[in-house]
Design a protein around this motif. Structure first.
Motif, PDB file in Angstrom:
ATOM      1  N   LEU A 334      -3.688  -4.650  -6.536  1.00  0.00           N
ATOM      2  CA  LEU A 334      -3.895  -5.759  -5.610  1.00  0.00           C
ATOM      3  C   LEU A 334      -2.586  -6.402  -5.183  1.00  0.00           C
ATOM      4  CD1 LEU A 334      -7.013  -7.337  -7.320  1.00  0.00           C
ATOM      5  CD2 LEU A 334      -6.945  -6.448  -4.983  1.00  0.00           C
ATOM      6  N   TRP A 335      -1.610  -6.480  -6.076  1.00  0.00           N
ATOM      7  CA  TRP A 335      -0.336  -7.098  -5.732  1.00  0.00           C
ATOM      8  C   TRP A 335       0.400  -6.275  -4.667  1.00  0.00           C
ATOM      9  CZ3 TRP A 335       0.210 -11.925  -6.972  1.00  0.00           C
ATOM     10  CH2 TRP A 335      -0.415 -12.430  -8.122  1.00  0.00           C
ATOM     11  N   GLY A 336       0.413  -4.958  -4.845  1.00  0.00           N
ATOM     12  CA  GLY A 336       1.052  -4.100  -3.848  1.00  0.00           C
ATOM     13  C   GLY A 336       0.327  -4.143  -2.523  1.00  0.00           C
ATOM     14  N   ALA A 337      -1.007  -4.160  -2.569  1.00  0.00           N
ATOM     15  CA  ALA A 337      -1.788  -4.221  -1.341  1.00  0.00           C
ATOM     16  C   ALA A 337      -1.603  -5.557  -0.635  1.00  0.00           C
ATOM     17  CB  ALA A 337      -3.259  -3.998  -1.657  1.00  0.00           C
ATOM     18  N   ALA A 338      -1.412  -6.628  -1.414  1.00  0.00           N
ATOM     19  CA  ALA A 338      -1.157  -7.937  -0.811  1.00  0.00           C
ATOM     20  C   ALA A 338       0.150  -7.915  -0.024  1.00  0.00           C
ATOM     21  CB  ALA A 338      -1.114  -9.018  -1.895  1.00  0.00           C
ATOM     22  N   ARG A 339       1.150  -7.195  -0.536  1.00  0.00           N
ATOM     23  CA  ARG A 339       2.431  -7.092   0.174  1.00  0.00           C
ATOM     24  C   ARG A 339       2.264  -6.306   1.478  1.00  0.00           C
ATOM     25  NH1 ARG A 339       7.316  -9.867   0.165  1.00  0.00           N
ATOM     26  NH2 ARG A 339       8.813  -8.568   1.275  1.00  0.00           N
ATOM     27  N   THR A 340       1.483  -5.237   1.438  1.00  0.00           N
ATOM     28  CA  THR A 340       1.211  -4.486   2.660  1.00  0.00           C
ATOM     29  C   THR A 340       0.478  -5.359   3.665  1.00  0.00           C
ATOM     30  OG1 THR A 340       1.202  -2.315   1.578  1.00  0.00           O
ATOM     31  CG2 THR A 340      -0.087  -2.526   3.604  1.00  0.00           C
ATOM     32  N   LEU A 341      -0.511  -6.120   3.203  1.00  0.00           N
ATOM     33  CA  LEU A 341      -1.249  -7.026   4.076  1.00  0.00           C
ATOM     34  C   LEU A 341      -0.321  -8.076   4.681  1.00  0.00           C
ATOM     35  CD1 LEU A 341      -3.929  -8.148   5.224  1.00  0.00           C
ATOM     36  CD2 LEU A 341      -4.153  -9.469   3.114  1.00  0.00           C
ATOM     37  N   GLU A 342       0.540  -8.656   3.850  1.00  0.00           N
ATOM     38  CA  GLU A 342       1.471  -9.686   4.326  1.00  0.00           C
ATOM     39  C   GLU A 342       2.358  -9.139   5.442  1.00  0.00           C
ATOM     40  OE1 GLU A 342       4.634 -12.834   2.355  1.00  0.00           O
ATOM     41  OE2 GLU A 342       4.484 -10.812   1.518  1.00  0.00           O
ATOM     42  N   THR A 343       2.846  -7.919   5.260  1.00  0.00           N
ATOM     43  CA  THR A 343       3.713  -7.313   6.277  1.00  0.00           C
ATOM     44  C   THR A 343       2.949  -7.039   7.557  1.00  0.00           C
ATOM     45  OG1 THR A 343       4.950  -6.271   4.464  1.00  0.00           O
ATOM     46  CG2 THR A 343       5.363  -5.459   6.682  1.00  0.00           C
ATOM     47  N   THR A 344       1.701  -6.583   7.418  1.00  0.00           N
ATOM     48  CA  THR A 344       0.872  -6.293   8.591  1.00  0.00           C
ATOM     49  C   THR A 344       0.542  -7.572   9.352  1.00  0.00           C
ATOM     50  OG1 THR A 344      -0.088  -4.436   7.367  1.00  0.00           O
ATOM     51  CG2 THR A 344      -1.202  -5.120   9.380  1.00  0.00           C
TER      52      THR A 344
END
Length: 360
Positions: A334-344
């Motif tokens: 979830l932490w890594g996916a949150a970073r991808t979401l933040e960038t998107t």
């Protein structure tokens, strides 16, 4: 009762649309897994569940109470990811969450904190991380063969049909849909995986072709933490061969093209993905020197096409079974996916404001 290590993993699927059906099929095909139920409000999926001999429910809570599965796949429309994820974590059920992980970074962080406190593993479904082609590209980059990464280019040009936005898919016409949150998020996760975190974003979007409330075309300039600059171009109203689906050959529903969709350049060489060609001038070479190309292959790749025979969704489901058993950690949590979401989301913000968006 047999332990999870000694029996098949019982998995329910919440959301029986296009991607949900893909997950259902992978569960049915996976020797380590067993389909335990389907969650969807559409009665036709109740009929599917009855045909398959599994439970059907219209809510995640009802299914978790009734079935008590080992794992759950959440493939609901984006706005339902957060409440469904909270329910699964509260029930202590290992989760495979489709992307985007949530609608907001704040929701994603809340889920990550809840999962950490509860000790519930959550794998986020950026399935290309399970692609042998992406994994081989990552190995080449991390080996230092390209030298210091300086420039990155990503393209996704394809032509979606009108029915992609109709019927039960009409949510794709509204906020939360659009090419940025549905497709560009995959590209951003690919490049974060290959080149590291992004620290700033410039972007523009357009809906001129379809005229829907959401964008059909976007362009972005990314600055990576390592100093590299990247340009991304994506459009779902562009008839062209340059997209992961058409170039990798992993999803057999799409025609295959012998092209690339990513270029990653360093001071010692450049890599095309998914062709896995490394271009270089040799030791101490420069633009005056002959340039050479070397081709890499992965075990499930056809050398002649070079089409991949591997299915990342199958690989992901097998990995999820390992995560549920406790023999593996989520490849993307979830932490890594949150970073991808933040960038998107930074792409959308940069496009809306016309300003550079900086990420910590």
């Amino acid at each position: 009762m047999a332990t999870k290590a000694a029996r098949r993993i019982r998995i329910v699927v919440a959301g029986a649309g296009m991607i949900g059906q893909a997950h259902i099929q992978r569960i049915l095909d996976e020797p380590e897994a067993e389909l335990a139920g389907i969650v969807d409000t559409d009665p036709k999926f109740g009929e599917q569940a009855a045909t398959l001999g599994v439970e059907w429910a219209t809510t995640v809570d009802a299914m978790l109470d009734r079935v008590k599965p080992d794992g759950i796949v959440i493939a609901l429309p984006n706005q339902f990811h957060f409440p469904a994820g909270k329910a699964a974590i509260h029930a202590g059920v290992a989760t495979l969450m489709e992307k985007p992980v949530c609608d907001t970074v704040e929701e994603a962080v809340q889920l990550a904190e809840s999962a950490d406190r509860a000790g519930v593993p959550v794998l986020v479904g950026h399935h290309r991380r399970h692609s042998p082609l992406i994994q081989r590209a990552k190995q080449i980059i991390e080996s230092g063969r390209l030298g210091k990464i300086t420039a990155v280019n990503g393209m996704c040009w394809w032509l979606k049909p009108p029915d992609y936005f109709e019927g039960r898919n009409s949510w794709r016409r509204e906020p939360g849909g659009g090419v940025v949150m549905i497709n560009l998020i995959h590209m951003i996760d690919d490049l974060r995986n290959l080149c590291g975190d992004v620290v700033s974003v410039r972007a523009g979007v357009s809906n001129a072709a379809r005229g829907l409330p959401v964008e059909d075309t976007a362009g972005a300039i990314l600055e990576f933490r390592n100093g590299a600059l990247g340009t991304l171009s994506i459009s779902d109203v562009a008839a062209g061969p340059w997209s992961w689906e058409l170039t990798s050959g992993e999803n057999k529903a799409y025609p295959h093209t012998d092209q690339f969709c990513y270029l990653i350049a360093g001071q010692q060489g450049s890599l095309s993905v998914p062709r896995l060609e490394v271009w270089h001038h040799g030791k101490d070479g420069n633009w005056w020197s002959p340039i050479h190309v070397e081709k890499s292959f992965v075990p499930d790749q056809d050398p002649a096409t070079p089409q991949s025979r591997s299915d990342p969704l199958t690989n992901q489901m097998r990995h999820f079974c390992e995560v549920v058993r406790g023999t593996a950690k989520p490849l993307l949590d979830l932490w890594g996916a949150a970073r991808t979401l933040e960038t998107t989301l930074a792409v959308k913000k940069a496009a809306a404001t016309g300003e550079v968006v900086y990420l910590l």
